[in-house]
Motif scaffolding. Structure first.
Motif, short mmCIF file in Angstrom:
data_model
loop_
_atom_site.label_atom_id
_atom_site.label_comp_id
_atom_site.label_asym_id
_atom_site.label_seq_id
_atom_site.Cartn_x
_atom_site.Cartn_y
_atom_site.Cartn_z
N TRP A 21 0.99 -1.04 0.26
CA TRP A 21 0.37 -0.28 0.09
C TRP A 21 0.75 1.11 0.15
CZ3 TRP A 21 -2.43 1.65 4.77
CH2 TRP A 21 -2.76 2.91 4.34
N ILE A 22 2.17 1.32 1.14
CA ILE A 22 2.85 2.63 1.40
C ILE A 22 3.79 2.39 -0.46
CG2 ILE A 22 4.96 3.55 2.41
CD1 ILE A 22 3.56 2.17 4.71
N THR A 23 4.01 1.36 -1.02
CA THR A 23 5.05 1.14 -1.58
C THR A 23 4.32 1.85 -3.85
OG1 THR A 23 5.54 -0.77 -2.28
CG2 THR A 23 7.14 0.92 -0.44
N MET A 24 3.57 1.68 -3.66
CA MET A 24 2.07 1.39 -4.64
C MET A 24 2.42 2.67 -6.11
SD MET A 24 -1.91 1.61 -4.04
CE MET A 24 -2.01 1.25 -5.45
N LYS A 25 2.70 4.33 -4.47
CA LYS A 25 1.80 5.46 -5.34
C LYS A 25 3.84 5.95 -5.95
CE LYS A 25 -0.16 10.09 -4.88
NZ LYS A 25 -0.43 11.05 -3.82
N PRO A 26 3.81 6.28 -7.70
CA PRO A 26 5.33 6.40 -7.81
C PRO A 26 5.47 8.14 -7.58
CG PRO A 26 4.04 6.03 -9.46
CD PRO A 26 2.68 5.75 -8.28
N LYS A 27 6.79 8.33 -6.93
CA LYS A 27 7.35 9.89 -6.45
C LYS A 27 6.98 10.20 -7.37
CE LYS A 27 10.97 7.71 -3.42
NZ LYS A 27 13.01 7.90 -3.99
N ASN A 28 6.44 11.57 -7.23
CA ASN A 28 5.99 13.04 -7.83
C ASN A 28 5.07 12.68 -8.94
OD1 ASN A 28 6.05 15.47 -8.85
ND2 ASN A 28 7.53 15.22 -10.02
N PHE A 29 3.76 11.81 -8.11
CA PHE A 29 2.80 11.17 -9.13
C PHE A 29 1.86 12.21 -8.50
CE2 PHE A 29 -1.09 8.42 -9.92
CZ PHE A 29 -1.00 8.19 -11.01
N PRO A 30 0.74 13.03 -9.30
CA PRO A 30 -0.48 14.04 -9.07
C PRO A 30 -1.32 13.84 -8.03
CG PRO A 30 0.00 13.62 -11.46
CD PRO A 30 0.84 12.06 -10.69
N PRO A 31 -1.58 14.05 -7.17
CA PRO A 31 -2.76 14.87 -5.72
C PRO A 31 -3.42 13.88 -6.63
CG PRO A 31 -2.20 16.33 -6.47
CD PRO A 31 -0.80 15.67 -7.57
N GLY A 32 -3.73 13.19 -5.35
CA GLY A 32 -5.55 12.76 -5.75
C GLY A 32 -5.78 12.05 -4.94
N PRO A 33 -7.09 11.32 -4.78
CA PRO A 33 -8.07 11.38 -3.01
C PRO A 33 -7.11 9.62 -2.82
CG PRO A 33 -9.57 10.62 -5.45
CD PRO A 33 -8.36 10.95 -5.66
N PRO A 34 -7.95 9.30 -1.94
CA PRO A 34 -7.78 7.79 -0.44
C PRO A 34 -7.44 6.90 -2.12
CG PRO A 34 -9.31 9.05 0.58
CD PRO A 34 -9.10 9.66 -1.13
N TYR A 35 -6.19 6.38 -1.49
CA TYR A 35 -6.47 4.77 -2.27
C TYR A 35 -5.97 3.74 -1.19
CZ TYR A 35 -1.42 5.64 -1.93
OH TYR A 35 0.23 5.93 -1.13
N LEU A 36 -6.42 2.95 -1.70
CA LEU A 36 -6.88 1.17 -0.48
C LEU A 36 -5.76 0.41 -0.76
CD1 LEU A 36 -10.42 1.25 0.91
CD2 LEU A 36 -8.86 2.98 1.97
N PRO A 37 -5.39 -1.09 0.10
CA PRO A 37 -4.83 -2.02 -0.71
C PRO A 37 -5.86 -2.38 -1.26
CG PRO A 37 -4.11 -1.66 1.26
CD PRO A 37 -5.02 -0.53 1.26
N VAL A 38 -5.93 -3.37 -2.82
CA VAL A 38 -5.74 -4.02 -3.86
C VAL A 38 -7.27 -2.72 -4.75
CG1 VAL A 38 -7.95 -6.19 -3.86
CG2 VAL A 38 -6.75 -5.91 -2.00
#
Length: 494
Positions: A18-35
């Motif tokens: 969950w922590i690592t799925m978002k790339p660095k400097n990816f645009p901000p957005g709504p929350p994201y959950l595992p799976v």
């Protein structure tokens, strides 16, 4: 003890994922959950309103999302939309299992394919549609024949339900272009096919749905996911093509289907051919879907806004009376002499936005957009996954931008006229998208809309029936949007 350790390890891996799925400097957005990713925070209906409103205010013109583990960017700013449409690295389509499973497990057709296959199929389709009248005088005759059927239907009623008025005739125009034949307006097979097309559109969302994250839903909830609707259309088209092929003469092709079948036979010894029966079915499906829904919905909105703005309707009629009179029907040659009618149609497409979100694009390589990193693929557990980033483009943001239009919430056709009353095009009016991925049926759609609208305005005055509520401009949701059901009162002018 072992079970507890395994469970703890699973939880830790889950949290790490969950922590690592978002790339660095990816645009901000709504929350994201595992799976699940951001799926629970994406509206299932009228997504374009959220993109242009809440998301753009809160996150800016680029919004980072995750559809399960698949990264996506909602492009909510008009300038950013135009940039994505121009840039070569964004011209591919997502490789989505939901689309693949509906179309024989492959990236077939004109809308959701890319690469050499798409180039060859698009070029072949456009060339032969032109051979059979696309963009020529014969296409105008085909359109006018169907407009005549609409006129007859309206003359037989004093009050009519608009939502069922245009769909069969528009689909018939496409049958004529693709299959060389047309059907009677009350033909049950044609009505059935349009009903299936409409159900497929209403059951889907431009950003996909839960079936994109959990493909198993296509099996356990095929109606809810929209799978059954499209599957049935594909089967119906298969039956039609089988019937069509039986009457084919290779030396005298009648239509697009004939020349496609002939090309299949000529390339039958080529193991790399892109011309197959499955491919033909999906090409036809894309042409039907892209053409019938948007055109019939635009005409539905034209009736809606004419009853809501009777002074605009009257001004269109005065222009038609002055330029054409009432002794003949409007033709495509009249378009330059009907600037106000053209302005009304442009404004209708702007405010109605029947396709407010373009078909999704895909980043073919790591790139930057507005200073943010848009990855081709992401790392999960140190493994590179081919989860290509999708770009969901809000065309609606171009049509409703306050800085560009001044009063986008107002229905005002005059914004498309200059000081001399001449029609003025606006570079932001791209209802059929732009660039390499622009709609192949744009010419037919614009011609059909113009001839239908001007003919009906010449023939009839329409209004809200006594006792009926004022029609709502809030549309029904789906991949495209359509007016909520409403009726009109018809008064014959000629």
């Amino acid at each position: 003890m072992i079970f507890t350790l395994l469970l703890g390890l699973g939880v830790l891996l889950f949290i790490y994922y969950w922590i690592t799925m978002k790339p660095k400097n990816f645009p901000p957005g709504p929350p994201y959950l595992p799976v699940l990713g951001s799926v629970l925070f994406i509206p299932t209906k009228l997504l374009h309103l959220t993109m242009a409103g809440e998301w753009r205010r809160k996150y800016g013109p680029l919004v980072g999302l995750f559809l399960g583990s698949k990264p996506a960017v909602a492009v909510c700013g008009p300038n950013e939309v135009l940039e994505v449409l121009r840039r070569e690295e964004f011209q591919a389509r997502p490789d989505d299992i939901l689309f693949r499973d509906r179309i024989f497990g492959k990236k077939f057709g004109l809308v959701f394919s890319d690469g050499p296959y798409w180039v060859e199929q698009r070029r072949f389709t456009l060339r032969h549609l032109r051979d059979f009248g696309f963009g020529k005088k014969s296409m105008e005759r085909l359109i006018l024949d169907q407009v005549d059927d609409i006129v007859k239907e309206m003359k037989n009623h004093s009050i009519i339900q608009v939502n069922s008025l245009f769909n069969v005739s528009i689909l018939n125009m496409l049958w004529g272009m693709i299959a060389g034949v047309t059907y009677e307006r009350n033909d049950e097979r044609l009505k059935y096919l349009f009903e299936k097309l409409d159900q497929a559109f209403r059951a889907s969302s431009p950003a996909g749905n839960a079936a994109n994250v959990f493909p198993v839903l296509m099996k356990i909830a095929p109606d809810l996911s929209g799978y059954n609707h499209v599957k049935q259309i594909v089967e119906d088209l298969q039956d039609f093509l089988n019937e069509h092929e039986k009457t084919m003469d290779e030396n005298n092709p009648r239509d697009l289907i004939d020349v496609y079948l002939r090309e299949m036979k000529q390339q039958s010894s080529n193991p790399d051919t892109t011309f197959t029966v499955d491919s033909l079915i999906v090409v036809c499906l894309d042409l039907f879907i892209a053409g019938s829904e948007t055109t019939s919905n635009t005409l539905g909105f034209s009736m809606l806004y004419m009853v809501l703005y009777p002074t605009v309707q009257a001004k269109v009629q005065r222009e038609l009376d002055a330029v054409i009179g009432r002794d003949r029907r409007p033709s495509l040659e009249d378009r330059p002499r009907l600037p106000y009618a053209e302005a009304v149609l442009a404004e209708l497409m702007r405010v109605s936005s029947t396709a407010p979100i373009a078909a999704p694009h895909r980043a073919e390589r790591d790139t930057q957009l507005n200073g943010y990193f848009i990855p081709k693929s992401i790392l999960i557990f140190f493994i590179t996954l081919q989860q290509d980033t999708s770009a969901v483009l809000s065309l609606y943001s171009l049509f409703q931008d306050k800085e560009h239009w001044g009063d986008p919430e107002t229905f005002r056709p005059e914004r498309f006229l200059d000081a001399d009353g001449k029609f003025v095009r606006d570079d932001w009016m791209i209802p059929f998208s732009q660039g390499k991925r622009s709609c192949v049926g744009e010419g037919l759609a614009r011609s059909a809309t113009f001839l239908s609208f001007t003919t009906l305005m010449q023939q009839f005055t329409i209004s809200v029936p006594e006792g009926d509520p004022k029609p709502s401009t809030v549309p029904l949701a789906g991949i495209t949007i359509t007016p909520a059901p409403f009726r009109i009162k018809i008064t014959t002018r000629i």
